[in-house]
Structures are given as C-alpha cells and as structure tokens.
Design an enzyme around this catalytic site. Sequence first.
Site, PDB file in Angstrom:
ATOM      1  N   GLU A  73      62.344  91.928  55.277  1.00  0.00           N
ATOM      2  CA  GLU A  73      62.685  90.613  55.829  1.00  0.00           C
ATOM      3  C   GLU A  73      61.560  89.637  55.498  1.00  0.00           C
ATOM      4  O   GLU A  73      60.410  89.858  55.880  1.00  0.00           O
ATOM      5  CB  GLU A  73      62.848  90.679  57.358  1.00  0.00           C
ATOM      6  N   THR A  90      58.412  80.617  42.098  1.00  0.00           N
ATOM      7  CA  THR A  90      59.204  81.586  41.331  1.00  0.00           C
ATOM      8  C   THR A  90      58.365  82.813  40.980  1.00  0.00           C
ATOM      9  O   THR A  90      58.803  83.950  41.153  1.00  0.00           O
ATOM     10  CB  THR A  90      59.729  80.921  40.038  1.00  0.00           C
ATOM     11  N   ASN A 116      66.700  73.189  53.792  1.00  0.00           N
ATOM     12  CA  ASN A 116      66.179  72.535  52.584  1.00  0.00           C
ATOM     13  C   ASN A 116      65.581  73.520  51.582  1.00  0.00           C
ATOM     14  O   ASN A 116      65.206  73.122  50.491  1.00  0.00           O
ATOM     15  CB  ASN A 116      65.169  71.444  52.956  1.00  0.00           C
TER      16      ASN A 116
END
Length: 162
Positions: A73, A90, A116
Amino acid sequence: LKFVCLSNDGIDEHMVWLVGLKNIFARQLPNMPKEYIVRLVMDRSHKSVMVIRRNHVVGGITYRPYVSQRFGEIAFCAITADEQVKGYGTRLMNHLKQHARDVDGLTHFLTYADNNAVGYFIKQGFTKEIYLEKDRWHGYIKDYDGGILMECKIDPKLPYTD
Ligand code: ACO
C-alpha cells in the site's frame, strides 16, 4: 543521483533523509495531518524509496509491504515543488516496483490517490478498477474517503530500472 529504499533503522544519514522526506510530504500533501505523516514515515513496518541528489532528498514514496498478501500500500508519494515534472516521479515509481517485486516479493500495489494525482498514477500503470481479489487486501488497508482507490500490477519479469 541515486535511489535508495530504507526504513527507520537508526542510521544517522538515513534518519536525516527520512526527516527530509517527511517535510516534503507535509508541504506537498497539505490535507494530511503532519503527525500522521511522521508516524507512518518513521514506522518500521513502512519503507521509503527516495531520490537523493547531492546528498539531499528530492522526493520519495512511503509504502507498507504486506508480504503475506503479496501487495503493498502506497501511503505517500511526492516530489519537492521545484523538481516536479522533470521525470523524477516516474523513475521513483519504477524503482519502487523493482524493489517491491525483487526484494519484498510483491505482485501488486494499491493506493488511495488524491484527485489531482490520478493522472500521474494512470501514467504509472495504475487503474481505478481493482482486479486483486478482495480477500487478499480487505481488512489490511484502511478505508479512507479522501481519495480514489487505485491498483497497479507489477510485471513479473520487466526490467523497470537500468
Ligand atoms: N496530474 C496529471 N499528470 C501528472 C501529474 C498530475 N498531478 N503530475 C505529473 N503528471 C504527469 C507528467 O506530466 C508526466 O507525463 P508525461 O510522461 O506524459 O510527460 C508524468 O505524469 C510523469 O511526470 P514526472 O515528471 O515523472 O512526475 P513528477 O516528478 O512531477 O512526480 C508527483 C509526480 C509525485 C505527483 C508530483 O507532481 C507531486 O509531488 N505532486 C504533489 C503531491 C501529490 O499530489 N502526490 C500524490 C498524492 S496521492 C498519494 O500520495 C498516495
């Protein structure tokens, strides 16, 4: 530039980085209570993958591996304000996936994404559909109404980092 994955192990340098990461989360996730951030970042059952540049933390992801259930998680994810949208988010996620698969033995991630940040998570391979069988995660992660539950399957073979 380097990527490290560690938890609260009492080593001075690691503690300085974890405090730096906690401060980035506190600033970038203003809806999260600061005490809650400190508690999870310093909790020994959580791990943090961090981007370190010139010995300073640029950002990171704090997660809890549920090794018996083979999923993790993601609790918090952020890059410091003046370093966003440069690709660090990334690369961080790719290091997380590689570590979680090869060290923790995980197959999936779940996270409650802020509205967002949904676009960022979709670009990292997360979906709003949850394919993981409910009995593998139900009762492990807390219900939380401040976000959208998203899932990512970790590829079993793909090299995520070079
Ligand atoms: N919404 C939509 N797309 C986004 C967002 C966003 N909020 N942020 C980045 N992207 C896109 C980028 O445009 C980029 O797209 P491209 O590959 O087509 O060029 C791609 O996602 C990856 O961008 P990176 O540069 O790798 O991402 P960055 O280093 O900025 O990290 C992050 C992304 C972590 C969301 C950062 O912007 C941030 O810290 N935001 C504020 C804190 C936040 O919202 N954290 C997530 C909260 S949810 C949680 O913690 C569980």
